[in-house]
Design an enzyme around this catalytic site. Structure first.
Site, PDB file in Angstrom:
ATOM      1  N   CYS A  85      42.625  32.957  43.737  1.00 52.09           N
ATOM      2  CA  CYS A  85      41.311  33.439  43.299  1.00 52.09           C
ATOM      3  C   CYS A  85      40.508  32.254  42.787  1.00 52.09           C
ATOM      4  O   CYS A  85      41.049  31.382  42.095  1.00 52.09           O
ATOM      5  CB  CYS A  85      41.500  34.487  42.199  1.00 52.09           C
ATOM      6  SG  CYS A  85      39.952  35.171  41.570  1.00 52.09           S
ATOM      7  N   HIS A 126      41.232  43.043  46.744  1.00 48.44           N
ATOM      8  CA  HIS A 126      41.238  42.030  45.689  1.00 48.44           C
ATOM      9  C   HIS A 126      39.962  42.135  44.849  1.00 48.44           C
ATOM     10  O   HIS A 126      40.015  42.123  43.610  1.00 48.44           O
ATOM     11  CB  HIS A 126      41.363  40.633  46.315  1.00 48.44           C
ATOM     12  CG  HIS A 126      41.375  39.520  45.321  1.00 48.44           C
ATOM     13  ND1 HIS A 126      42.542  38.904  44.923  1.00 48.44           N
ATOM     14  CD2 HIS A 126      40.371  38.908  44.643  1.00 48.44           C
ATOM     15  CE1 HIS A 126      42.243  37.952  44.043  1.00 48.44           C
ATOM     16  NE2 HIS A 126      40.929  37.933  43.857  1.00 48.44           N
ATOM     17  N   GLU A 127      38.829  42.254  45.518  1.00 51.39           N
ATOM     18  CA  GLU A 127      37.552  42.297  44.791  1.00 51.39           C
ATOM     19  C   GLU A 127      37.385  43.597  44.014  1.00 51.39           C
ATOM     20  O   GLU A 127      36.844  43.594  42.901  1.00 51.39           O
ATOM     21  CB  GLU A 127      36.377  42.058  45.741  1.00 51.39           C
ATOM     22  CG  GLU A 127      36.444  40.749  46.519  1.00 51.39           C
ATOM     23  CD  GLU A 127      36.807  39.511  45.711  1.00 51.39           C
ATOM     24  OE1 GLU A 127      36.544  39.455  44.497  1.00 51.39           O
ATOM     25  OE2 GLU A 127      37.381  38.580  46.306  1.00 51.39           O
ATOM     26  N   HIS A 130      39.059  43.272  40.832  1.00 49.51           N
ATOM     27  CA  HIS A 130      38.201  42.601  39.846  1.00 49.51           C
ATOM     28  C   HIS A 130      37.311  43.616  39.133  1.00 49.51           C
ATOM     29  O   HIS A 130      37.180  43.568  37.907  1.00 49.51           O
ATOM     30  CB  HIS A 130      37.309  41.545  40.522  1.00 49.51           C
ATOM     31  CG  HIS A 130      37.899  40.193  40.594  1.00 49.51           C
ATOM     32  ND1 HIS A 130      38.089  39.380  39.507  1.00 49.51           N
ATOM     33  CD2 HIS A 130      38.336  39.468  41.658  1.00 49.51           C
ATOM     34  CE1 HIS A 130      38.612  38.236  39.869  1.00 49.51           C
ATOM     35  NE2 HIS A 130      38.781  38.250  41.186  1.00 49.51           N
TER      36      HIS A 130
END
Length: 136
Positions: A85, A126-127, A130
């Site tokens: 990341c 993944h985002e 976040h």
């Protein structure tokens, strides 16, 4: 506008709030920031530029795709992988899904539903992590 990348783990661990039409400038800043970091990054969430809103962007080749308030509706075929990341140092192991169905708003705030597979699905997961304050 290209914004600096946030590396504060405590900030990144906080959940993001839903985005509204007033946040369209954030979408543009996030797209600009990803474009400026494409040599080492394929996706970003708004908290990576210091804004706790549920907005992500990712690159498919030269095209940058924004998703506002994305939600994963369905996921199939789990696998274990390693990810890095831009906001964090090193590589971490995580579980992802080969195929996902995502509901989101486009830049015009029109509801969309898309099915994504492979590496693009991995980036989106993944985002969205976040946005949920999950640090991978």
């Amino acid at each position: 506008m290209i914004r600096p990348i946030i590396k504060d783990v405590l900030f990144l661990a906080e959940k993001s709030e839903p985005a509204t039409p007033a946040d369209l400038g954030v979408v543009e800043d996030l797209m600009d920031t990803l474009r400026a970091n494409l040599d080492g990054c394929v996706g970003m969430a708004a908290n990576m530029i210091g804004i706790k809103k549920r907005i992500i962007v990712f690159a498919i080749g030269e095209m940058i795709v924004p998703m506002i308030n994305p939600v994963i509706l369905k996921q199939e075929k789990s696998y274990v992988t390693e990810e890095s990341c831009l906001s964090l140092t090193g590589v971490r192991q995580t579980t992802r899904y080969e195929t996902i169905v995502v509901e989101y708003l486009n830049k015009e705030f029109k509801k969309q539903t898309g099915t994504f597979t492979g590496f693009v699905a991995q980036i989106i997961q993944h985002e969205i992590d976040h946005c949920n304050g999950i640090i991978i």
